[in-house]
Write an enzyme that holds these catalytic residues in place. Structure first.
Site, PDB file in Angstrom:
ATOM      1  N   CYS A 117      73.629  32.696  90.556  1.00  0.00           N
ATOM      2  CA  CYS A 117      74.695  32.893  89.566  1.00  0.00           C
ATOM      3  C   CYS A 117      74.315  32.385  88.177  1.00  0.00           C
ATOM      4  O   CYS A 117      74.822  32.881  87.173  1.00  0.00           O
ATOM      5  CB  CYS A 117      75.980  32.208  90.028  1.00  0.00           C
ATOM      6  SG  CYS A 117      76.591  32.818  91.612  1.00  0.00           S
ATOM      7  N   HIS A 279      80.505  33.075  83.894  1.00  0.00           N
ATOM      8  CA  HIS A 279      80.070  33.809  85.080  1.00  0.00           C
ATOM      9  C   HIS A 279      81.298  34.246  85.854  1.00  0.00           C
ATOM     10  O   HIS A 279      82.224  33.456  86.084  1.00  0.00           O
ATOM     11  CB  HIS A 279      79.181  32.920  85.946  1.00  0.00           C
ATOM     12  CG  HIS A 279      79.017  33.399  87.348  1.00  0.00           C
ATOM     13  ND1 HIS A 279      78.587  34.676  87.647  1.00  0.00           N
ATOM     14  CD2 HIS A 279      79.255  32.787  88.540  1.00  0.00           C
ATOM     15  CE1 HIS A 279      78.548  34.821  88.961  1.00  0.00           C
ATOM     16  NE2 HIS A 279      78.957  33.700  89.528  1.00  0.00           N
ATOM     17  N   ASN A 309      82.089  39.823  91.721  1.00  0.00           N
ATOM     18  CA  ASN A 309      81.036  38.870  91.373  1.00  0.00           C
ATOM     19  C   ASN A 309      79.684  39.554  91.542  1.00  0.00           C
ATOM     20  O   ASN A 309      79.284  39.878  92.655  1.00  0.00           O
ATOM     21  CB  ASN A 309      81.142  37.641  92.285  1.00  0.00           C
ATOM     22  CG  ASN A 309      80.105  36.576  91.979  1.00  0.00           C
ATOM     23  OD1 ASN A 309      79.137  36.811  91.260  1.00  0.00           O
ATOM     24  ND2 ASN A 309      80.303  35.395  92.539  1.00  0.00           N
TER      25      ASN A 309
END
Length: 352
Positions: A117, A279, A309
């Site tokens: 991430c 993020h 995501n």
């Protein structure tokens, strides 16, 4: 005199196939309301099987970024590719992207980043250093992911499967002659204490080493091979595992912490941020971070409801979309921040 580095071009690509919660929810035995209430996600994109890969999606995003930077693919002199879902175990996607873009008439450096991430922030920081020192003039930074190939589409996988989507984002980083503009500062951190709380255990070369530390649920006898073993699929060790409570607790601490660290270095405060691009892990996390920093709704950009995501791709996709929508203007202070597996986290401040 050392120059600043700036983001000269942005691009993103997401697959055509839209997977709404209504399609996914019955497979994992939850409801649309359950997914939205916990994540803020309404839909995500899945690649075309056998037609699209992490590299090909990265190439689509890269072509747009290269064109917007006013250069040709042949002008790129270094590639940094961030992903947790590479096409091959090895070689890395950097060289595959070089080939996909047709830059094979000469050699160049290609670096692969495995920071999940936080991958794009780590990659952007490396590009910043290369450009500032004069080593390279056109660094191509790509974050791309193909999650849909390795999710558990049963009720046991619901906490993870509902989160992830496929896509890619890219940026071209170039020198900047104007003082006080471009990438102002980047900050990178890691703490491996909780490495297994957000991880994919197999295939891997650990050979059962961590079993004595109560990290795994299977026995050493199963590891006849270093990379795979009998029952790998049944154990779901090849699919991502997440301890949601631990991840949430650390994320809502580390996110604002690293943002404040970056602001302090530049003698700035949260009120100076024109746009925060976090993020896109979970809308709840973004909202908690927004509240802690005291930012208004128009100062934070979220698109997790559309794309889910996308790990290393989430920040460049969101950054590009925000720019395309006119939410980033010349002179704006843009903050990007990420937290994820490792645990790793980081932040970047950019004066547009």
């Amino acid at each position: 005199m050392m120059k600043n580095a700036r983001i000269a071009g942005l691009g993103y690509y997401v697959p055509e196939r839209i997977v709404h919660n209504a399609e996914l929810a019955p497979l994992v035995n939850v409801s649309d309301e359950w997914i939205q209430g916990r994540t803020g996600i309404q839909q995500r994109r899945y690649r075309k099987k056998h037609e699209e890969t992490t590299t090909t999606m990265g190439a689509e995003a890269a072509r747009i970024a290269i064109d917007r930077a006013g250069i040709l693919p042949s002008d790129v002199d270094f590639i940094i590719f961030a992903t947790l879902s590479p096409d091959y175990y090895f070689p890395g996607n950097g060289v595959l992207l070089q080939r996909e873009l047709g830059i094979t008439h000469r050699t160049m450096g290609a670096l692969d980043i495995r920071n999940q991430c936080s991958g794009f922030i780590y990659a952007l920081s490396i590009a910043d250093q290369f450009v500032k020192t004069g080593k390279y003039k056109n660094v191509l930074v790509v974050g791309a992911e193909t999650h849909s190939w390795n999710l558990d589409f049963t009720p046991s996988g619901r906490d993870v499967t509902v989160l992830f989507g496929d896509g890619a984002g890219a940026a071209v980083v170039q020198p900047c002659d104007e003082p006080g503009r471009g990438i102002l500062t980047t900050h990178l951190h890691a703490d491996g204490t909780h490495a297994e709380e957000l991880a994919c255990y197999g295939p891997g070369a650990h050979g059962g080493y961590y079993l004595g530390k109560d990290r795994f649920k299977f026995s050493k006898e199963e590891f006849d091979s270093i990379y795979v073993y009998e029952g790998l699929r049944e154990d779901r060790a090849s699919q991502p595992y997440m301890n949601g409570q631990i991840v949430l607790r650390h994320a809502i601490t580390r996110f604002p912490e690293v943002i404040i660290e970056a602001l302090d270095e530049m003698n700035l405060s949260p009120k100076d941020i024109d746009l925060l691009v976090p993020h896109q892990a979970n809308l709840r996390i973004a909202q908690l971070v927004q509240k802690r920093l005291g930012l208004a709704d128009d100062k934070v950009f979220n698109n997790i409801h559309k794309f889910g995501n996308t790990t290393a791709a989430s920040i460049p996709i969101a950054l590009c979309e925000a720019w395309e929508q006119g939410k980033i203007e010349e002179g704006d202070l843009v903050c990007m921040a990420a937290f994820g597996s490792g645990f790793t986290w980081g932040a970047a401040l950019v004066r547009w």
